[in-house]
Write a protein that holds these residues in place. Structure first.
Motif, PDB file in Angstrom:
ATOM      1  N   THR A  71       7.473 -11.786  -9.410  1.00  0.00           N
ATOM      2  CA  THR A  71       6.440 -11.903 -10.438  1.00  0.00           C
ATOM      3  C   THR A  71       5.072 -12.000  -9.776  1.00  0.00           C
ATOM      4  N   THR A 129       1.099 -18.169 -11.716  1.00  0.00           N
ATOM      5  CA  THR A 129       2.352 -18.453 -12.412  1.00  0.00           C
ATOM      6  C   THR A 129       2.984 -19.733 -11.868  1.00  0.00           C
ATOM      7  N   ASP A 132      11.597 -13.827 -12.380  1.00  0.00           N
ATOM      8  CA  ASP A 132      11.546 -12.718 -11.435  1.00  0.00           C
ATOM      9  C   ASP A 132      10.920 -13.175 -10.117  1.00  0.00           C
ATOM     10  N   THR A 174       2.061 -12.701  -5.008  1.00  0.00           N
ATOM     11  CA  THR A 174       3.445 -13.106  -5.277  1.00  0.00           C
ATOM     12  C   THR A 174       3.719 -14.487  -4.684  1.00  0.00           C
TER      13      THR A 174
END
Length: 156
Positions: free
Chosen positions: A28, A2, A25, A35
């Motif tokens: 996430t 991400t 978030d 993470t």
């Protein structure tokens, strides 16, 4: 990976803070269940680790293999990150699916300061991984003679 995890891994403070301000978030996860905190910790980005924790990052989140931020920071020799994670409540003796702990990771890499910090905080040097290896065996296998001596001293 991400955008948040990428920013954390690369030490991009501006992008990380922007993404968090936009409501991304903080916990996430990517395809490997990792993470941003795990990525920032392993890379040693202290400022990002602190920012993520302040925003509520789960200090005990583990990826698909059970690897945590503390394990990543310990194995990479990032003493200040280790200290911040411990102060934030990271589980000292958490184990991966293979049974690896932060102490084993640090012992294998030979980082005396991190090993000493973990021991001072109460890391259990007698924990065994799935092959019945302890931190002492990991250190010996990796020819970390100074760490072997430190761990033997800690046992007595």
């Amino acid at each position: 990976m991400t955008d948040l995890i990428s920013a954390a891994k690369n030490g991009d403070v501006t992008t990380l803070k922007d993404l968090l301000s936009q409501g991304v978030d903080v916990n996430t996860r990517d395809g490997e269940n990792s993470t941003a905190l795990i990525a920032a910790s392993e890379a040693g980005h202290l400022e990002l680790v602190q920012a993520l924790i302040q925003r509520g990052a789960d200090v005990n989140a583990a990826d698909q293999d059970g690897w945590t931020a503390l394990m990543g920071a310990s194995g990479s020799g990032h003493l200040q990150v280790v200290q911040v994670l411990l102060q934030a409540g990271a589980h000292l003796n958490a184990q991966t699916g293979f049974g690896m702990t932060a102490l084993m990771s640090a012992a294998a890499k030979g980082d005396r300061a991190v090993v000493q910090q973990l021991l001072d905080q109460g890391a259990d040097a007698s924990v065994k991984d799935n092959n019945n290896w302890t931190a002492l065996i990991w250190a010996a296998e990796e020819k970390q003679t100074e760490i072997v001596a430190l761990l033997k001293q800690a046992r007595s």
